[in-house]
Design an enzyme around this catalytic site. Structure first.
Site, PDB file in Angstrom:
ATOM      1  N   HIS A 222      30.146  47.246 -22.185  1.00 39.95           N
ATOM      2  CA  HIS A 222      30.834  45.949 -22.125  1.00 39.95           C
ATOM      3  C   HIS A 222      30.077  44.866 -21.367  1.00 39.95           C
ATOM      4  CE1 HIS A 222      31.977  47.170 -18.044  1.00 39.95           C
ATOM      5  NE2 HIS A 222      32.210  45.901 -17.817  1.00 39.95           N
TER       6      HIS A 222
HETATM    7  C1  UD1 Z   1      34.820  41.089 -16.858  1.00 36.08           C
HETATM    8  C2  UD1 Z   1      33.988  40.950 -15.595  1.00 36.08           C
HETATM    9  C3  UD1 Z   1      33.103  42.176 -15.425  1.00 36.08           C
HETATM   10  C4  UD1 Z   1      33.920  43.452 -15.467  1.00 36.08           C
HETATM   11  C5  UD1 Z   1      34.786  43.465 -16.720  1.00 36.08           C
HETATM   12  C6  UD1 Z   1      35.725  44.646 -16.673  1.00 36.08           C
HETATM   13  C7  UD1 Z   1      33.329  38.681 -14.943  1.00 36.08           C
HETATM   14  C8  UD1 Z   1      32.238  37.676 -14.932  1.00 36.08           C
HETATM   15  N1  UD1 Z   1      33.105  39.776 -15.662  1.00 36.08           N
HETATM   16  O1  UD1 Z   1      33.926  41.125 -17.950  1.00 36.08           O
HETATM   17  O2  UD1 Z   1      32.455  42.118 -14.168  1.00 36.08           O
HETATM   18  O3  UD1 Z   1      33.059  44.547 -15.473  1.00 36.08           O
HETATM   19  O4  UD1 Z   1      35.583  42.277 -16.790  1.00 36.08           O
HETATM   20  O5  UD1 Z   1      36.194  44.994 -17.924  1.00 36.08           O
HETATM   21  O6  UD1 Z   1      34.345  38.470 -14.324  1.00 36.08           O
HETATM   22  N2  UD1 Z   1      38.357  39.394 -24.235  1.00 36.08           N
HETATM   23  C9  UD1 Z   1      39.365  39.777 -25.112  1.00 36.08           C
HETATM   24  N3  UD1 Z   1      40.556  40.131 -24.579  1.00 36.08           N
HETATM   25  C10 UD1 Z   1      40.825  40.112 -23.245  1.00 36.08           C
HETATM   26  C11 UD1 Z   1      39.803  39.715 -22.378  1.00 36.08           C
HETATM   27  C12 UD1 Z   1      38.579  39.364 -22.884  1.00 36.08           C
HETATM   28  O7  UD1 Z   1      39.174  39.808 -26.315  1.00 36.08           O
HETATM   29  O8  UD1 Z   1      41.956  40.465 -22.849  1.00 36.08           O
HETATM   30  C13 UD1 Z   1      37.041  39.027 -24.811  1.00 36.08           C
HETATM   31  C14 UD1 Z   1      36.890  37.528 -25.011  1.00 36.08           C
HETATM   32  O9  UD1 Z   1      36.121  37.337 -26.162  1.00 36.08           O
HETATM   33  C15 UD1 Z   1      36.104  37.114 -23.789  1.00 36.08           C
HETATM   34  C16 UD1 Z   1      35.213  38.336 -23.542  1.00 36.08           C
HETATM   35  O10 UD1 Z   1      36.023  39.444 -23.894  1.00 36.08           O
HETATM   36  O11 UD1 Z   1      35.360  35.949 -24.001  1.00 36.08           O
HETATM   37  C17 UD1 Z   1      34.731  38.472 -22.117  1.00 36.08           C
HETATM   38  O12 UD1 Z   1      35.842  38.512 -21.214  1.00 36.08           O
HETATM   39  P1  UD1 Z   1      35.639  38.136 -19.659  1.00 36.08           P
HETATM   40  O13 UD1 Z   1      36.887  38.399 -18.928  1.00 36.08           O
HETATM   41  O14 UD1 Z   1      35.042  36.801 -19.556  1.00 36.08           O
HETATM   42  O15 UD1 Z   1      34.520  39.140 -19.196  1.00 36.08           O
HETATM   43  P2  UD1 Z   1      34.393  40.710 -19.386  1.00 36.08           P
HETATM   44  O16 UD1 Z   1      33.244  40.977 -20.280  1.00 36.08           O
HETATM   45  O17 UD1 Z   1      35.706  41.298 -19.728  1.00 36.08           O
HETATM   46  N1  UDP Z   2      38.740  52.240 -18.501  1.00 38.02           N
HETATM   47  C1  UDP Z   2      39.918  52.501 -19.199  1.00 38.02           C
HETATM   48  N2  UDP Z   2      39.890  52.426 -20.561  1.00 38.02           N
HETATM   49  C2  UDP Z   2      38.776  52.128 -21.262  1.00 38.02           C
HETATM   50  C3  UDP Z   2      37.574  51.865 -20.535  1.00 38.02           C
HETATM   51  C4  UDP Z   2      37.594  51.920 -19.148  1.00 38.02           C
HETATM   52  O1  UDP Z   2      40.947  52.798 -18.597  1.00 38.02           O
HETATM   53  O2  UDP Z   2      38.833  52.087 -22.501  1.00 38.02           O
HETATM   54  C5  UDP Z   2      38.760  52.310 -17.029  1.00 38.02           C
HETATM   55  C6  UDP Z   2      37.730  53.246 -16.451  1.00 38.02           C
HETATM   56  O3  UDP Z   2      38.237  54.565 -16.411  1.00 38.02           O
HETATM   57  C7  UDP Z   2      37.495  52.656 -15.078  1.00 38.02           C
HETATM   58  C8  UDP Z   2      37.654  51.162 -15.316  1.00 38.02           C
HETATM   59  O4  UDP Z   2      38.402  51.046 -16.531  1.00 38.02           O
HETATM   60  O5  UDP Z   2      38.478  53.083 -14.169  1.00 38.02           O
HETATM   61  C9  UDP Z   2      36.307  50.527 -15.464  1.00 38.02           C
HETATM   62  O6  UDP Z   2      36.459  49.252 -15.977  1.00 38.02           O
HETATM   63  P1  UDP Z   2      35.313  48.493 -16.794  1.00 38.02           P
HETATM   64  O7  UDP Z   2      34.382  49.469 -17.368  1.00 38.02           O
HETATM   65  O8  UDP Z   2      36.009  47.579 -17.723  1.00 38.02           O
HETATM   66  O9  UDP Z   2      34.642  47.570 -15.686  1.00 38.02           O
HETATM   67  P2  UDP Z   2      33.644  47.764 -14.470  1.00 38.02           P
HETATM   68  O10 UDP Z   2      34.043  48.954 -13.690  1.00 38.02           O
HETATM   69  O11 UDP Z   2      32.266  47.874 -15.040  1.00 38.02           O
HETATM   70  O12 UDP Z   2      33.778  46.482 -13.734  1.00 38.02           O
END
Ligand code: UD1
Ligand code: UDP
Length: 387
Positions: A222
């Site tokens: 991701h």
């Molecule tokens: C964010 C965090 C990242 C974390 C991750 C956990 C920042 C800069 N990044 O990344 O550090 O590891 O969350 O999962 O804060 N989107 C959807 N549905 C949602 C949310 C997002 O479709 O409910 C899609 C949208 O296209 C959006 C993209 O995901 O533009 C990115 O979402 P965003 O919250 O900006 O960053 P993450 O990649 O989720």
């Molecule tokens: N996780 C989850 N479902 C998924 C993917 C991740 O419950 O489909 C959980 C995972 O077990 C961990 C947390 O989400 O506890 C990690 O989140 P993510 O990978 O989105 O972000 P990061 O830790 O890199 O910020």
């Protein structure tokens, strides 16, 4: 002192999971010590990235949802700051708890520190030493706006000292006289607590995906560096597709919507190809209990997630990290995680090494005793008692 009013700020999936450890510890160990207010920035809003965790992990529904949604960094973070500031002025909490390194963390830090609410940062001190990552900027700025900083690892604690934080500071703690702690990781608290519950509550899950213990690999992707750079995404997935076929092993991929969006919009033909493969299962994001079952039962984990890297350690699985560097460096020094970047050759070599040569792997206790949330709450209580 009367009950301490904590304002918890969450927004992204892992923060909701982390907040559940604090909520649970309040309920079980400090029911009279704290009142908890939960603010959800709305950074994650899809049911499977947000609601599912509130339901499954028994966290109070957010008292406030700012419904900020997706946007560029500037717009998203600034809308959060505006919303959080309004809540702070209304609620006047004793302190604000922030988790991790997302834009929601940074917004909380800026809003709270400027209004002089003490900031408590859980997962402080982690560094990738790569400031092109949005998370690295978020971490550094949040740490430097905090009053209590809880570092989950030795490396994180040392990073804080290297940035000028002083372990010998004595109370009263303030933003100018902050206190740093070496704790464990509240994600370990959660894994320990929910592991057996997952087996009971989700008994059907593995069967519903036709998965057999030790006969599949779990893959999550991701990070923006992998999802938004199409060549990297293609290199990773082509390599995994080839390896899955060659070794006749299933790869299960619960993908973040961001990854699916990139695949659908920029690699449509390849995405269709992946769906045709017998050894690849791309599925929507799963719940936390389902994720635990995948982690517990898989043969190996391949990920760019911070949380999933650590969970590979909690569940004693070898892990390939699809990044150039990691904040969880103890996993790499320990040899149970390998940094493979998006490099087809490195992914291939390390994958085959873990799969075929059965190296002897040890999983020492890097992340505390599973009671980190209690430790943190106790220190917060002490801070207010001493005032
Ligand atoms: C964010 C965090 C990242 C974390 C991750 C956990 C920042 C800069 N990044 O990344 O550090 O590891 O969350 O999962 O804060 N989107 C959807 N549905 C949602 C949310 C997002 O479709 O409910 C899609 C949208 O296209 C959006 C993209 O995901 O533009 C990115 O979402 P965003 O919250 O900006 O960053 P993450 O990649 O989720
Ligand atoms: N996780 C989850 N479902 C998924 C993917 C991740 O419950 O489909 C959980 C995972 O077990 C961990 C947390 O989400 O506890 C990690 O989140 P993510 O990978 O989105 O972000 P990061 O830790 O890199 O910020």
């Amino acid at each position: 002192m009367s009950q301490i009013k904590l304002l918890n700020i969450v927004g992204a999936r892992p923060q909701i999971i982390k907040a559940s450890a604090i909520s649970r510890a309040i309920r079980t160990s400090y029911p009279d010590g704290f009142t908890e207010i939960i603010v959800h920035t709305g950074q994650h809003y899809d049911k499977e990235l947000s609601d599912v965790f509130f339901d499954e992990l028994e966290i109070h529904k957010p008292h406030y949802n700012l419904s900020v949604g997706s946007a560029g960094h500037g717009r998203q973070t600034s809308m959060m700051i505006i919303g959080i500031e309004e809540v702070l002025l209304k609620e006047k909490p004793d302190c604000v708890i922030l988790y991790g390194d997302t834009n929601s963390t940074l917004a909380g830090a800026v809003a709270a520190a400027k209004l002089h609410f003490p900031v408590i940062h859980i997962e402080a001190g982690l560094r990738s030493f790569n400031k092109t990552m949005p998370e690295e900027l978020n971490r550094i700025m949040s740490d430097h706006a905090s009053t209590l900083l809880f570092a989950p690892t030795n490396a994180a604690f040392k990073n804080l000292i290297n940035e000028g934080f002083r372990p010998e500071n004595s109370p009263p703690y303030t933003i100018d006289n902050p206190k740093i702690y070496l704790t464990g990781d509240i994600m370990l608290d959660n894994s320990l607590f929910f592991a057996s519950l997952a087996e009971k509550k989700k008994a059907e899950f593995m069967g519903s995906l036709s998965l057999i213990r030790d006969k599949f690999i779990l893959v999550t992707i991701h990070r923006d560096t992998n999802t938004d750079d199409i060549q990297r995404l293609l290199d990773i997935l082509q390599t995994l597709k080839t390896l899955a076929a060659e070794k006749d092993i299933m790869m299960v991929m619960p993908f973040h919507p961001r990854t699916i969006l990139s695949l659908k919009s920029k690699l449509e033909a390849f995405y269709d190809e992946l769906f045709e493969c017998n050894n690849i299962k791309i599925i929507p994001p799963v719940s936390y209990l389902e994720m635990i079952l995948l982690e517990k039962n898989c043969r190996m984990i391949i990920t760019d997630s911070g949380g999933v890297q650590k969970e590979s350690h909690f569940f004693r699985k070898p892990c390939l990290v699809l990044r150039k560097e990691t904040e969880w460096i103890e996993l790499v020094s320990n040899g149970t995680a390998k940094l493979v970047d998006a490099d087809p050759e490195r992914i291939r070599d390390e994958f085959l090494d873990f799969l075929d040569s059965h190296p002897k792997l040890e999983y020492p206790g890097f992340y505390g005793n599973g009671k980190t949330a209690e430790f943190i709450l106790n220190e917060i209580l002490l801070m207010f008692e001493k005032e």
